[in-house]
Design an enzyme around this catalytic site. Structure first.
Site, short mmCIF file in Angstrom:
data_model
loop_
_atom_site.label_atom_id
_atom_site.label_comp_id
_atom_site.label_asym_id
_atom_site.label_seq_id
_atom_site.Cartn_x
_atom_site.Cartn_y
_atom_site.Cartn_z
N ASP A 1 18.68 -38.42 -55.67
CA ASP A 1 18.91 -39.03 -56.98
C ASP A 1 20.19 -39.84 -57.02
O ASP A 1 21.02 -39.76 -56.10
CB ASP A 1 18.93 -37.94 -58.08
CG ASP A 1 19.76 -36.72 -57.70
OD1 ASP A 1 20.60 -36.81 -56.79
OD2 ASP A 1 19.58 -35.66 -58.33
N HIS B 1 16.84 -27.09 -62.75
CA HIS B 1 16.40 -28.42 -62.30
C HIS B 1 16.56 -28.57 -60.79
O HIS B 1 17.40 -27.92 -60.17
CB HIS B 1 17.09 -29.55 -63.07
CG HIS B 1 18.52 -29.83 -62.74
ND1 HIS B 1 19.46 -30.15 -63.70
CD2 HIS B 1 19.20 -29.88 -61.57
CE1 HIS B 1 20.61 -30.38 -63.14
NE2 HIS B 1 20.50 -30.23 -61.85
N GLU C 1 14.67 -32.42 -64.99
CA GLU C 1 15.11 -31.46 -66.00
C GLU C 1 13.92 -30.64 -66.51
O GLU C 1 12.75 -31.02 -66.28
CB GLU C 1 15.75 -32.25 -67.17
CG GLU C 1 16.99 -33.05 -66.77
CD GLU C 1 18.24 -32.17 -66.60
OE1 GLU C 1 18.12 -31.01 -66.19
OE2 GLU C 1 19.34 -32.68 -66.85
N ASN D 1 20.00 -24.76 -65.09
CA ASN D 1 18.81 -24.74 -65.95
C ASN D 1 17.52 -24.83 -65.14
O ASN D 1 16.44 -25.06 -65.69
CB ASN D 1 18.86 -25.88 -66.98
CG ASN D 1 18.85 -27.25 -66.34
OD1 ASN D 1 18.75 -27.38 -65.12
ND2 ASN D 1 18.95 -28.30 -67.15
C1 GLP Z 1 23.15 -32.11 -59.84
C2 GLP Z 1 22.20 -32.66 -58.79
C3 GLP Z 1 21.33 -31.58 -58.21
C4 GLP Z 1 22.15 -30.36 -57.85
C5 GLP Z 1 22.79 -29.81 -59.09
C6 GLP Z 1 23.62 -28.56 -58.85
O1 GLP Z 1 22.66 -32.11 -61.12
N1 GLP Z 1 21.38 -33.71 -59.26
O2 GLP Z 1 20.67 -32.09 -57.07
O3 GLP Z 1 21.35 -29.39 -57.25
O4 GLP Z 1 23.63 -30.81 -59.62
O5 GLP Z 1 24.90 -28.91 -58.49
P1 GLP Z 1 26.04 -27.93 -57.99
O6 GLP Z 1 25.72 -27.65 -56.58
O7 GLP Z 1 27.30 -28.71 -58.16
O8 GLP Z 1 25.96 -26.72 -58.85
#
Ligand code: GLP
Length: 254
Positions: A63, A133, A138, A131
């Site tokens: 993304d 995702h 989402e 959440n």
């Molecule tokens: C973002 C990314 C996800 C990732 C998530 C968790 O929203 N788009 O791909 O898994 O954050 O991030 P973190 O590892 O910082 O908790």
């Protein structure tokens, strides 16, 4: 699902590094799906410190924020350049992300989806949002979704605000691979560490298959490896069973 519970975050990240190294050793021109987020930082540190040869791989990130140019310090392109692509001297030609500042984001999403589909992905690396995702799919994202523009939830924007100087700078939209795009990968490896992910991990593994928890879609995948540390495993009802099957994250002896 293969559920591997490792003692701590460092051991869990090291296990994911091993999965990537094993693939690249076996298939030097592998097509890798990559992820961003704090959870991935020790994975990229481990890969950079290793002698893994990434010179022939092709990568596709999950993304990118809509509206941020590749050069923007908070773009996911910048995240990847700083942590993996730069240190491993990977070229722009072999590393792909959606272009956040493309004039037509929907057309950019379609272009990216087609680029992924042309060869598919040997391994998709994933984190998980608190959440549930995956990528930026989402809650209530269609389980059949393809790469497209998604509106971020307030919670995701708050969670990611720590990477920005001003929380209001967190973009409202992102281009993300869809859930069906992710499920097309030949192997999916999801890493979750820390107690803040415990509820999401339990919902993903043991909850109903539901768009309310997008990560639960991995229950449909025939080769999904879920790597967690003890803190992220703490809400799993069948934790003892997973530890019996893969003691300390090891393969079972049949
Ligand atoms: C973002 C990314 C996800 C990732 C998530 C968790 O929203 N788009 O791909 O898994 O954050 O991030 P973190 O590892 O910082 O908790």
């Amino acid at each position: 699902m293969k559920l591997l519970i490792l003692p701590d975050a460092a051991a869990a990240a090291a296990r994911v590094v091993d999965e990537i190294r094993d693939l690249v050793d076996e298939k030097p021109d592998a097509r890798l799906g990559l992820a961003t987020g704090g959870t991935m930082e020790p994975v990229y540190q481990g890969l950079v410190a290793s002698d893994a040869d990434l010179s022939r791989v092709t990568t596709f990130n999950l993304d990118e924020y809509v509206g941020l140019s590749p050069q923007h310090p908070q773009s996911y392109r910048s995240f990847m350049e700083a942590r993996l692509f730069g240190p491993k001297r990977m070229s722009r030609k072999q590393t792909h992300l959606p272009q956040g500042d493309a004039p037509d984001p929907e057309a950019e999403a379609d272009r990216y989806e087609a680029q992924i589909a042309d060869g598919g992905l040997d391994l998709q690396l994933l984190g998980i949002g608190a959440n549930g995702h995956i990528g930026f799919n989402e809650p209530t994202s269609s389980l059949g979704s393809r790469t497209r523009v998604k509106t971020l939830t307030r919670r995701t924007r708050d969670d990611n605000a720590r990477f920005f100087d001003d929380p209001d700078e967190v973009p409202r939209f992102a281009i993300t691979m869809g859930i069906a795009t992710i499920l097309d990968a030949r192997h999916v490896v999801l890493l979750a560490t820390g107690s803040a992910k415990a509820e999401a991990v339990a919902a993903m593994v043991e909850g109903p298959l539901s768009a309310v928890c997008p990560a639960s879609a991995l229950q449909l995948h025939r080769r999904a490896t879920i790597v967690v540390d003890e803190a992220a495993a703490s809400s799993l009802a069948l934790r003892d069973y997973y530890e019996t099957v893969h003691p300390g994250g090891a393969e079972p002896e049949l």
